[in-house]
Design an enzyme around this catalytic site. Sequence first.
Site, mmCIF file in Angstrom:
data_model
loop_
_atom_site.group_PDB
_atom_site.id
_atom_site.type_symbol
_atom_site.label_atom_id
_atom_site.label_comp_id
_atom_site.label_asym_id
_atom_site.label_seq_id
_atom_site.Cartn_x
_atom_site.Cartn_y
_atom_site.Cartn_z
ATOM 1 N N HIS A 1 -7.465 5.999 10.117
ATOM 2 C CA HIS A 1 -6.316 5.360 9.455
ATOM 3 C C HIS A 1 -6.808 4.585 8.222
ATOM 4 O O HIS A 1 -7.166 3.407 8.310
ATOM 5 C CB HIS A 1 -5.636 4.421 10.461
ATOM 6 C CG HIS A 1 -4.287 3.958 10.030
ATOM 7 N ND1 HIS A 1 -3.407 3.358 10.896
ATOM 8 C CD2 HIS A 1 -3.650 3.997 8.841
ATOM 9 C CE1 HIS A 1 -2.296 3.041 10.243
ATOM 10 N NE2 HIS A 1 -2.435 3.414 8.995
ATOM 11 N N GLN B 1 -5.335 3.428 18.473
ATOM 12 C CA GLN B 1 -6.333 3.265 17.418
ATOM 13 C C GLN B 1 -7.298 2.157 17.793
ATOM 14 O O GLN B 1 -6.821 1.045 18.050
ATOM 15 C CB GLN B 1 -5.650 2.970 16.085
ATOM 16 C CG GLN B 1 -4.972 4.205 15.539
ATOM 17 C CD GLN B 1 -4.371 4.040 14.150
ATOM 18 O OE1 GLN B 1 -3.842 4.961 13.607
ATOM 19 N NE2 GLN B 1 -4.456 2.857 13.568
ATOM 20 N N ASN C 1 0.820 -1.217 0.000
ATOM 21 C CA ASN C 1 0.000 0.000 0.000
ATOM 22 C C ASN C 1 0.856 1.270 0.000
ATOM 23 O O ASN C 1 0.371 2.342 0.360
ATOM 24 C CB ASN C 1 -0.992 -0.013 1.175
ATOM 25 C CG ASN C 1 -0.307 -0.205 2.515
ATOM 26 O OD1 ASN C 1 0.903 -0.031 2.626
ATOM 27 N ND2 ASN C 1 -1.066 -0.538 3.536
ATOM 28 N N ARG D 1 3.297 7.224 11.446
ATOM 29 C CA ARG D 1 2.743 6.748 12.709
ATOM 30 C C ARG D 1 2.582 7.936 13.654
ATOM 31 O O ARG D 1 3.453 8.819 13.724
ATOM 32 C CB ARG D 1 3.664 5.703 13.373
ATOM 33 C CG ARG D 1 3.619 4.333 12.724
ATOM 34 C CD ARG D 1 2.248 3.654 12.852
ATOM 35 N NE ARG D 1 2.224 2.346 12.191
ATOM 36 C CZ ARG D 1 1.748 2.123 10.970
ATOM 37 N NH1 ARG D 1 1.244 3.105 10.234
ATOM 38 N NH2 ARG D 1 1.729 0.901 10.477
HETATM 39 P P1 NAD Z 1 10.259 1.698 3.714
HETATM 40 O O1 NAD Z 1 10.877 0.701 4.616
HETATM 41 O O2 NAD Z 1 10.344 1.493 2.242
HETATM 42 O O3 NAD Z 1 10.833 3.168 4.013
HETATM 43 C C1 NAD Z 1 11.076 3.665 5.279
HETATM 44 C C2 NAD Z 1 12.231 4.640 5.177
HETATM 45 O O4 NAD Z 1 12.364 5.331 6.416
HETATM 46 C C3 NAD Z 1 13.578 3.935 4.909
HETATM 47 O O5 NAD Z 1 14.207 4.512 3.810
HETATM 48 C C4 NAD Z 1 14.350 4.177 6.197
HETATM 49 O O6 NAD Z 1 15.740 4.265 6.001
HETATM 50 C C5 NAD Z 1 13.749 5.502 6.652
HETATM 51 N N1 NAD Z 1 14.021 5.812 8.060
HETATM 52 C C6 NAD Z 1 14.059 4.977 9.130
HETATM 53 N N2 NAD Z 1 14.394 5.658 10.232
HETATM 54 C C7 NAD Z 1 14.563 6.952 9.868
HETATM 55 C C8 NAD Z 1 14.925 8.131 10.567
HETATM 56 N N3 NAD Z 1 15.207 8.094 11.887
HETATM 57 N N4 NAD Z 1 15.000 9.293 9.878
HETATM 58 C C9 NAD Z 1 14.754 9.334 8.535
HETATM 59 N N5 NAD Z 1 14.426 8.232 7.824
HETATM 60 C C10 NAD Z 1 14.324 7.052 8.484
HETATM 61 O O7 NAD Z 1 8.724 1.771 4.168
HETATM 62 P P2 NAD Z 1 7.512 2.477 3.431
HETATM 63 O O8 NAD Z 1 6.744 1.476 2.643
HETATM 64 O O9 NAD Z 1 7.982 3.708 2.777
HETATM 65 O O10 NAD Z 1 6.618 2.812 4.726
HETATM 66 C C11 NAD Z 1 7.082 3.720 5.698
HETATM 67 C C12 NAD Z 1 6.164 3.755 6.900
HETATM 68 O O11 NAD Z 1 4.892 4.295 6.538
HETATM 69 C C13 NAD Z 1 5.803 2.377 7.484
HETATM 70 O O12 NAD Z 1 6.806 1.886 8.340
HETATM 71 C C14 NAD Z 1 4.520 2.669 8.216
HETATM 72 O O13 NAD Z 1 4.784 3.095 9.527
HETATM 73 C C15 NAD Z 1 3.908 3.805 7.417
HETATM 74 N N6 NAD Z 1 2.750 3.331 6.615
HETATM 75 C C16 NAD Z 1 1.530 3.890 6.853
HETATM 76 C C17 NAD Z 1 0.431 3.450 6.148
HETATM 77 C C18 NAD Z 1 -0.926 4.081 6.329
HETATM 78 O O14 NAD Z 1 -1.919 3.481 5.962
HETATM 79 N N7 NAD Z 1 -1.011 5.279 6.866
HETATM 80 C C19 NAD Z 1 0.575 2.421 5.209
HETATM 81 C C20 NAD Z 1 1.837 1.917 4.952
HETATM 82 C C21 NAD Z 1 2.924 2.356 5.681
#
Ligand code: NAD
Length: 383
Positions: A332, A313, A146, A284
């Site tokens: 969400h 949530q 997603n 988050r």
């Molecule tokens: P991903 O693993 O592809 O990307 C996460 C990125 O964050 C990575 O590049 C990582 O290096 C970076 N990161 C980690 N710690 C960091 C920090 N301290 N400072 C800066 N960057 C940092 O994951 P994604 O698919 O891009 O998803 C990211 C997040 O989005 C998920 O972990 C989840 O919490 C959230 N998400 C939310 C929904 C929603 O419905 N709202 C859906 C999917 C994901």
Amino acid sequence: MKVLCVLYPDPVEGYPITYARDSIPKIERYPDGFPTPTPKAIDFKPGELLGSVSGELGLRRFLEERGHTLVVTSDKDGPDSVFERELPDADVVISQPFWPAYLTKERIAKAKKLKLAITAGIGSDHYDLKAAMEAGITVAEITWCNSISVAEHAVMMILTLVRNYIPSYKWVVNGGWNIADCVSRSYDLEGMDVGVVGAGRIGRSVLKRLKPFDVKLHYTDQHRLPKEVEEELGVQFHPDVESLVRVCDVISIHCPLHAGTENLFNEKLISKMKRGSYIVNTARARICDRDAIVKALETGQLAGYAGDVWFPQPPPMNHPWRWMPNHAMTPHISGSTLSAQGRYAAGVREILECWLEGRPIRNEYLVVHEGKLAGVGAHSYKV
Ligand code: NAD
């Protein structure tokens, strides 16, 4: 094997019998070429509501035909909840971040048979990852399922805030035509500095979608993007979040919640932003200090806050984010479009097929495996 699956409740008017559209586009690969889920079969039609209790993620037939038990519930909080009562003899737990089954250290201690915890979605912070490592539980999520859904939502929310969409919509439905009231908080996005925190799958997809808006793009991440990707997106790297927020008008948060990101956006960091900045948080809730966000909106340090992630949530009625000024929050939902549900339901099925047949789960899906961070967990999380 007993599979305990926590899903959000059905719509108040009942499980749908018809849908707004007859089909959804078929997507076989994500933008980097990674294939969408490849289970041997599925028992649902993509585009159906799968994430609510009656949708059952399309898993019942598959599991019961093989002699397994599937328990599906939305009752997940408190010691008397169905989730907590069913947990002690569950082998597998499945839940979605939208309606998370919080698998705390205490609950893991009671779940003596638990070996696999699947996130039907992305972001496994609702499972205590350290406790999962210690208990030898594998945690897996459906990487990429997603990410585009969320990127689209984040872009929508950036425009919603900057253009002052929600208050303008409210003037119409309340019978008004108050143009001056609407436009006195409305700006063009063009020319603004927009930054993402975390340039992973979602962050990069947001940057890509914003590029045609003729904005100045920025990012920070613990992993710097390859030079050619930076050049293609026209995005400037910042070594830390502080140098990013100082120059940006809009911040969109896309890192996971972990020990290094909890409360990152506190009063101190927000005070370093330009007055009148906007924050969009679809990552988050606990990456932002709840009360610091409310205060910054009240003082005008932030011109707007939007997102879809809350803690806990569902949030209680008196959660201050429901009532704070200049917000554009939704429940969400960004990662649970009907389009996304088809992908993560198929991803869960793929993981269960692998698990039951003793085949390895795709490395990119793993968050915790064999007592340590693995796959996407090793890349993106810290414990
Ligand atoms: P991903 O693993 O592809 O990307 C996460 C990125 O964050 C990575 O590049 C990582 O290096 C970076 N990161 C980690 N710690 C960091 C920090 N301290 N400072 C800066 N960057 C940092 O994951 P994604 O698919 O891009 O998803 C990211 C997040 O989005 C998920 O972990 C989840 O919490 C959230 N998400 C939310 C929904 C929603 O419905 N709202 C859906 C999917 C994901």
